[in-house]
Design a protein around this motif. Sequence first.
Motif, short mmCIF file in Angstrom:
data_model
loop_
_atom_site.label_atom_id
_atom_site.label_comp_id
_atom_site.label_asym_id
_atom_site.label_seq_id
_atom_site.Cartn_x
_atom_site.Cartn_y
_atom_site.Cartn_z
N ALA A 193 -4.56 9.26 -1.56
CA ALA A 193 -3.70 8.65 -2.40
C ALA A 193 -3.43 7.36 -2.57
CB ALA A 193 -2.33 9.61 -2.41
N ALA A 194 -3.29 6.73 -1.23
CA ALA A 194 -2.99 5.22 -1.12
C ALA A 194 -4.21 4.44 -1.63
CB ALA A 194 -2.68 4.91 0.13
N LYS A 195 -5.49 4.85 -1.41
CA LYS A 195 -6.65 4.14 -1.83
C LYS A 195 -6.73 4.21 -3.42
CE LYS A 195 -9.48 4.70 2.34
NZ LYS A 195 -10.66 5.72 2.91
N GLN A 196 -6.35 5.58 -4.00
CA GLN A 196 -6.36 5.47 -5.38
C GLN A 196 -5.51 4.45 -6.15
OE1 GLN A 196 -6.27 9.88 -5.91
NE2 GLN A 196 -6.93 9.24 -7.76
N ALA A 197 -4.48 4.18 -5.17
CA ALA A 197 -3.33 3.45 -5.79
C ALA A 197 -3.30 1.91 -5.32
CB ALA A 197 -1.90 3.75 -5.31
N HIS A 198 -4.46 1.78 -4.84
CA HIS A 198 -5.12 0.32 -4.17
C HIS A 198 -3.87 -0.12 -3.19
CE1 HIS A 198 -8.65 -0.40 -6.70
NE2 HIS A 198 -7.95 0.40 -7.60
N ALA A 199 -3.39 0.79 -2.48
CA ALA A 199 -2.41 0.20 -1.46
C ALA A 199 -2.91 0.53 0.01
CB ALA A 199 -1.00 1.31 -1.56
N ASP A 200 -4.11 0.95 0.32
CA ASP A 200 -4.71 1.10 1.38
C ASP A 200 -4.69 -0.05 2.10
OD1 ASP A 200 -5.79 2.93 3.51
OD2 ASP A 200 -7.78 1.78 2.78
N GLN A 201 -5.26 -1.00 1.26
CA GLN A 201 -5.87 -2.29 1.78
C GLN A 201 -4.66 -3.06 2.63
OE1 GLN A 201 -8.31 -4.82 -0.75
NE2 GLN A 201 -8.49 -6.46 0.72
N PHE A 202 -3.85 -3.25 1.61
CA PHE A 202 -2.44 -4.10 2.14
C PHE A 202 -1.82 -3.39 3.40
CE2 PHE A 202 0.39 -1.95 -0.64
CZ PHE A 202 1.38 -1.69 0.11
N VAL A 203 -1.87 -1.90 3.28
CA VAL A 203 -1.19 -1.31 4.47
C VAL A 203 -1.94 -1.63 5.59
CG1 VAL A 203 -0.52 1.10 5.41
CG2 VAL A 203 -0.29 0.50 2.86
N ASN A 204 -3.29 -1.66 5.65
CA ASN A 204 -4.12 -1.80 6.89
C ASN A 204 -4.07 -3.17 7.40
OD1 ASN A 204 -4.73 1.03 7.64
ND2 ASN A 204 -6.17 1.08 5.81
N GLU A 205 -4.15 -4.00 6.33
CA GLU A 205 -4.34 -5.48 6.80
C GLU A 205 -3.35 -6.22 6.86
OE1 GLU A 205 -7.01 -7.07 3.79
OE2 GLU A 205 -8.60 -5.77 4.32
N GLN A 206 -2.29 -6.01 6.40
CA GLN A 206 -0.90 -7.00 6.10
C GLN A 206 0.35 -6.25 6.92
OE1 GLN A 206 0.02 -8.16 2.47
NE2 GLN A 206 -1.92 -8.09 1.42
N LEU A 207 0.20 -4.81 7.29
CA LEU A 207 1.38 -4.39 7.91
C LEU A 207 0.95 -4.03 9.47
CD1 LEU A 207 2.65 -1.78 5.33
CD2 LEU A 207 3.27 -4.18 5.82
N ASP A 253 1.10 -7.94 -9.80
CA ASP A 253 0.37 -9.01 -10.17
C ASP A 253 -0.76 -8.56 -11.04
OD1 ASP A 253 -2.00 -9.05 -8.38
OD2 ASP A 253 -0.34 -8.60 -7.18
N VAL A 254 -1.36 -9.87 -11.66
CA VAL A 254 -2.51 -9.51 -12.31
C VAL A 254 -3.83 -8.92 -12.22
CG1 VAL A 254 -4.30 -10.76 -14.11
CG2 VAL A 254 -1.75 -11.75 -13.88
N GLU A 255 -4.00 -9.48 -10.57
CA GLU A 255 -5.33 -8.61 -10.02
C GLU A 255 -4.90 -7.09 -9.75
OE1 GLU A 255 -8.88 -7.73 -8.31
OE2 GLU A 255 -8.11 -9.68 -9.81
N SER A 256 -3.61 -6.92 -9.04
CA SER A 256 -3.27 -5.35 -9.08
C SER A 256 -3.33 -4.87 -10.21
CB SER A 256 -2.00 -5.50 -8.09
OG SER A 256 -2.01 -6.19 -6.79
N GLU A 257 -2.83 -5.42 -11.27
CA GLU A 257 -2.63 -4.72 -12.69
C GLU A 257 -4.06 -4.17 -13.32
OE1 GLU A 257 -1.35 -5.36 -17.11
OE2 GLU A 257 -1.17 -7.12 -15.76
N ARG A 258 -4.82 -5.12 -12.78
CA ARG A 258 -6.35 -4.66 -13.24
C ARG A 258 -6.91 -3.53 -12.47
NH1 ARG A 258 -11.16 -5.38 -11.48
NH2 ARG A 258 -10.49 -6.60 -9.72
N LEU A 259 -6.56 -3.58 -11.10
CA LEU A 259 -7.08 -2.32 -10.29
C LEU A 259 -6.28 -1.13 -10.67
CD1 LEU A 259 -7.18 -4.23 -6.83
CD2 LEU A 259 -9.40 -3.59 -8.30
#
Length: 666
Positions: A533-547, A593-599
């Motif tokens: 579900a996080a990957k679908q919402a494009h949250a997986d990347q920042f969760v793994n890389e920034q947290l 942001d614009v990039e996240s909105e596109r995704l």
Amino acid sequence: MKNFGRVLAISLRHRMTVAASLCCSMAVAVLWVGNIAPLYWVVDVVMLDKSLPQWIAEGQDDRQRRINEVNDQLAAQRTAIESTPAADQTKLRYKIANLEERKSRLEREVAWNEPLQRFADRYLPTTPFKTLQVVCLWVIVGTLLKSAFRVAGSYYTSRLGNLVALELRKEFYRKTLRLDLGTFRQTTPGDLMNRFTTDVQVASTGAQNVYGMVLREPMKVIGCLAVAAWVSWQLLLITLISAPLAGYAINKLARSLKRANRKALQELSVIYERLEETFGGMKVVKAFTRESRERSRFHRKSKQYYDRTMRIALYDSLVAPTTEVAGIFIVVAAALCGGYLVLNHQTHLFGIRISNEPLTHGLMSLFFGMLAGASDPVRRLTMIFNSLQHGAAASDHLYELLDREPAVVDPAVPQRLPAMLGRIEFRDVSFAYDASEPVLQHVNLRIEPGETLAIVGANGCGKSTLMNLLPRFYDPTSGSVTLSGIDLRELRQQDLRDRIGVVTQETLLFDDTVAENIRYGSISATREQIVAAAKQAHADQFVNEQLNLGYESLVGPGGNRLSGGQRQRIALARAILRNPDILILDEATSQIDVESERLIHQVLEEFTRGRTTLMITHRPSTLQLASRIVVMDAGRIVDAGTFRELAGRCELFRRLAHLELREAAA
């Protein structure tokens, strides 16, 4: 005091603790009286150079002597009655009856004291000093036992108070979760926190005091007054003549204290509200340099609360002097009346028989001792008088919310939703938070299964309120909302909301891990489903890389450790994990942001396909996802159509979607 009684009823659920507390209080009261009683033996036995066996034996001899005297008097009266005419025998018969009653009483006293005399002759010391030693030992042992029972009683009453607080908090929390959102519009978080903390603590402390001092101290008073009444109940009534006046004054003070405490609790709620508002808006306060204004507002509210508490302090300060003055009147009355009887060897006062025999110095000392023993518990009770009134006021304030029934309730016999949901229909729906200010007016709208509908409108036009009717956060004032032809009011709220996912503009995350915040959408979800579900919402990347801890990272209260866009994507992942039949997006991409909105635009395009979706948005890119757009103004639907149709004919839609600006920029 009715609501305070309900608080006390909670304590009765813990019967063993209540029983232990009561037993300890009774033991303390008995030992309290028992420690004062030896005063009689000290004055009438030891101080007259006698031992207890000697004193008991002399008492028995004296009773036997008086029985013999009564027998002689009876014989004389019976002889006299034989020579008295029948018409004049009434007075003599009355004297004979009195003498027979006196003889019977003396014989009962002799019978009662015979086993006591045998015990004293066998076990008690035979010299005055050794008798004094036994009396002192009695007092020491009694005091130690009383202290032990007081410690145990204090433990059990504290346990009861804490158990009541625990039950009240659980009940209040459970009730709060059941209330509809309309109640939360009327009740501020500060007021709720005040009830949840201060009211619960004060009410439970009041209950604790009831099982402690409020029960124990009156038992002491009753025990002391019972012994004083045994000495002479007539003298006790005379000395207590001022007590009703003191009781009336204290009752008036009690009512004033309760009113003042109730208002103080309300004013304390306002202080909590002010604090919650200031701390929540600290950025705005500092940005506009309004610290002095906030200090002034807080000072005014704090001063009001201070004035109220000082009034409470004044009322509370009057309680102890009132009881003290009454106590002085009682002691002075006892000293004058008792002194007259003992010093003059009298049995009557103001023509009233006080005792059958003249009171001894020991009996009078015992009487005074018991009055003093009763006065100390009364003084202790005045110390917690305000606490009881405060507890009663807090109980009223607490149950004011606990007794409130939610406006949105489940039907007695709910209907069941079909596996495949049908059409959503708003039929002539009107709604108002306040009857004088309608928010929705005669709205009619049909949403077909699988349709993606967007709603646009100016702030305050009612679009969010319209969406809030679908999960039954509110019920229409008039009209109805149906799903698959079933009025939502005929459905169980949980059954309905299990089929709906919501993502709002004001994203709320809980102070827990990222994984648990996503799992909130489906409590039984596996770790793999959460990540998907996080990957679908494009949250997986920042969760793994920034947290630092990935999905086990804490997001902080309200998600304050994440950016607005990150919070929004976590919330979207939560809705995706729920896999709802109906998805509500209320400005769900406003903080991205614009990039996240596109995704996320790609995610929504895929996720909403074949799923009934309702969106509130003004972003043209998101509006393109809608198969139909509804335009609202002033609580009414003013137009509906596709993006292209509305862009060509609806001036309001063009302004809301900023199409003129986009065209000018092009």
